[in-house]
Write a protein that holds these residues in place. Structure first.
Motif, mmCIF file in Angstrom:
data_model
loop_
_atom_site.group_PDB
_atom_site.id
_atom_site.type_symbol
_atom_site.label_atom_id
_atom_site.label_comp_id
_atom_site.label_asym_id
_atom_site.label_seq_id
_atom_site.Cartn_x
_atom_site.Cartn_y
_atom_site.Cartn_z
ATOM 1 N N TYR A 79 147.822 -37.955 30.628
ATOM 2 C CA TYR A 79 146.800 -37.578 29.660
ATOM 3 C C TYR A 79 147.474 -36.839 28.507
ATOM 4 O O TYR A 79 148.373 -36.027 28.724
ATOM 5 C CB TYR A 79 145.751 -36.670 30.311
ATOM 6 N N ARG A 80 147.023 -37.116 27.297
ATOM 7 C CA ARG A 80 147.496 -36.353 26.134
ATOM 8 C C ARG A 80 146.449 -35.283 25.837
ATOM 9 O O ARG A 80 145.294 -35.591 25.557
ATOM 10 C CB ARG A 80 147.704 -37.254 24.926
ATOM 11 N N ILE A 98 151.730 -34.065 27.017
ATOM 12 C CA ILE A 98 151.492 -35.107 28.007
ATOM 13 C C ILE A 98 151.429 -34.449 29.375
ATOM 14 O O ILE A 98 152.381 -33.816 29.824
ATOM 15 C CB ILE A 98 152.596 -36.178 27.979
ATOM 16 N N LEU A 121 145.862 -41.945 29.119
ATOM 17 C CA LEU A 121 146.961 -42.846 28.796
ATOM 18 C C LEU A 121 147.107 -43.896 29.893
ATOM 19 O O LEU A 121 146.971 -43.605 31.083
ATOM 20 C CB LEU A 121 148.268 -42.057 28.663
ATOM 21 N N LYS A 124 152.065 -47.603 31.940
ATOM 22 C CA LYS A 124 152.792 -48.737 31.355
ATOM 23 C C LYS A 124 153.415 -49.614 32.427
ATOM 24 O O LYS A 124 153.552 -50.831 32.246
ATOM 25 C CB LYS A 124 153.864 -48.230 30.384
ATOM 26 N N ASP A 130 146.036 -47.474 26.846
ATOM 27 C CA ASP A 130 145.290 -46.229 26.675
ATOM 28 C C ASP A 130 143.798 -46.484 26.445
ATOM 29 O O ASP A 130 143.395 -47.554 25.967
ATOM 30 C CB ASP A 130 145.820 -45.446 25.470
#
Length: 495
Positions: A79-80, A98, A121, A124, A130
């Motif tokens: 998470y940002r 982050i 987020l 990946k 996101d």
């Protein structure tokens, strides 16, 4: 952690990130993708944004930090997070950090409006992308507002038209003044048995209250707090704050010295927090000569108090904090990070003077007070020309007692108490075992210094001129090397 793993429900660890503006702790955990302890099974998708309702804020027991937590979003890779004080956007508490967990812990202050953004987020490694938008949650540490008083109001007239509710005695009622707005007060304002807070709704843009009558005065029979305010008392010859001459609470009857006395106890704090108070012409806080007022806690913190005592002030033979005629006292009196200075022609005899009762009279559990000790504390304060020919303190009933505690640290006194601040702080009781002194300056008007022994026996007193910048105009910025090195006096005056 290894290889940026995310999210298991076990063995949480804490990553501490430090910054100039705030404490920030982020929870983190292995996700187990390599060791197959957990796999959300979510791949090749766009992760969901958090729901505002799923974000919880929990303050620590001491209120100094707050933990913000949220549930796992399956398929997320972190998470940002951003967290700001809305009134100070240039100094974020958490800045684009982050977080590979489901909570953060950050600094918490009272009376702040916070805004938090959390962007989910994608992981990946699982080909997840996101969320479209960050979740925005605003929250506050302001205690709930009871009512907001319109800008431009006369507080006396407004409270006359809006009587305090008798069914809310025992609750604290917070009255908000509009930040930056102007208010007047045209007479005595009595809050009775209600505990009241009057505050600006902005910590950075304080409202101003101007006393407009010779009788303007706050009075109460219960807890009372002023916060984030500019207050001009110049037009008033009355006390700044008093305990009511006609108490609105039921007394506790105590027999002492073969006589029954009415004890009026204020359990909730009487507090002056983050205020600029000018033109005080009489008592700062007194008991109206009512026998017997007692307050559990009186606190002055981060206040600038300009005393303009005239020669005919009724406080001259008394004290700025005065309960002498009523025979009561304040169990704990604390003055922190504040400045008191007098430019008036009058010289009040005492800074603090209590009455004749002490812990010996009030400790009986049958009185419902149960006090076994009391304290007077001054830390990081600046006092200038206060009680210059008088005595700093006098405390009938508590002076010299093993149950009385005295603390004076990092304070600067200039032209205060001609017979010695440390001596009069202890009411002339030498070698007080329950007294603590540290790093105080006791400077006389002629440029010499008190010898504080055998009252302050710490050996830490500073015999150097603090070199105030412009005391005649209320600027007590110091340039004395030792005071600067030890960070003494009101912190607002440190260069």
């Amino acid at each position: 952690m290894k290889k940026n793993h995310f999210f298991t429900y076990s063995k949480m660890c804490v990553l501490a990130l430090t910054g100039a503006s705030a404490l920030f702790l982020a929870s983190c955990a292995k996700d187990g993708y390599d060791d197959e302890s957990f796999d959300s099974g979510v791949s090749n998708t766009q992760v969901s944004a958090l729901s505002i309702d799923d974000i919880t804020i929990t303050p620590s027991a001491d209120g100094k930090t707050q933990t913000i937590s949220w549930p796992v979003v399956m398929g997320a890779g972190g998470y940002r997070v951003n967290l700001v004080d809305i009134s100070n956007l240039d100094a974020p508490l958490i800045n684009d950090s982050i977080v590979d967990g489901c909570s953060v812990t950050a600094k918490r202050e009272e009376d702040v409006n916070y805004k938090m953004t959390i962007l989910t987020l994608g992981n990946k490694k699982k080909n997840n992308i996101d969320a479209d938008d960050a979740t925005v949650k605003e929250f506050t540490t302001f205690t709930p507002t009871y009512k907001t008083i319109p800008a431009g109001s006369d507080l006396k007239a407004w409270f006359d038209a809006n009587p305090l509710p008798t069914d809310k005695v025992g609750e604290n009622l917070n009255f908000d003044l509009e930040g930056g707005a102007e208010y007047t007060m045209s007479g005595l304002l009595d809050f009775g048995a209600n505990s009241v807070t009057i505050r600006s709704n902005s910590k950075s843009d304080w409202a101003t209250i101007t006393f407009s009558d010779a009788a303007s005065e706050f009075t109460t029979s219960a807890g009372f707090t002023l916060k984030y305010l500019n207050i001009d008392c110049s037009a008033s010859s009355a006390a700044f704050v008093s305990l009511s001459r006609t108490p609105a609470i039921t007394p506790i009857v105590v027999n002492a010295w073969s006589t029954d006395y009415n004890f009026y106890r204020v359990k909730d704090n009487i507090s002056f927090l983050n205020c600029n108070i000018t033109g005080v012409n009489s008592y700062f806080l007194w008991d109206n000569q009512v026998s017997c007022w007692f307050a559990d806690n009186v606190l002055v913190d981060n206040c600038l108090v300009h005393l303009t005592t005239p020669k005919d002030s009724k406080a001259i033979s008394g004290g700025y904090f005065w309960t002498n005629k009523g025979a009561g006292f304040f169990r704990n009196l604390t003055v922190n990070n504040s400045t008191f200075y007098n430019t008036g022609e009058g010289d009040v005899k005492y800074f603090v003077q209590y009455g004749g009762f002490g812990n010996d009279q009030v400790k009986d559990p049958d009185t419902q007070l149960g006090w076994t000790d009391n304290t007077i504390t001054y830390t990081n304060c600046t006092f200038y020309n206060v009680c210059s020919s008088g005595q700093w303190g006098n405390y009938n009933g508590v002076a010299g007692k093993k149950t009385s505690y005295w603390n004076m640290k990092n304070c600067i006194f200039y032209n205060c108490s001609s017979s010695g601040v440390a001596r009069r702080f202890l009411a002339g009781k030498q070698n007080q075992a329950t007294a603590v002194f540290e790093n105080n300056t006791y400077m006389k008007a002629d440029g010499t210094f008190d010898n504080p022994s055998p009252y302050d026996n710490s050996g830490t007193d500073i015999k150097e001129d603090p070199l105030f910048a412009d005391p005649a105009n209320g600027d007590f910025t110091i340039s004395g090397a030792t005071q600067i090195a030890r960070k003494t006096g009101d912190p607002r005056w440190l260069p």
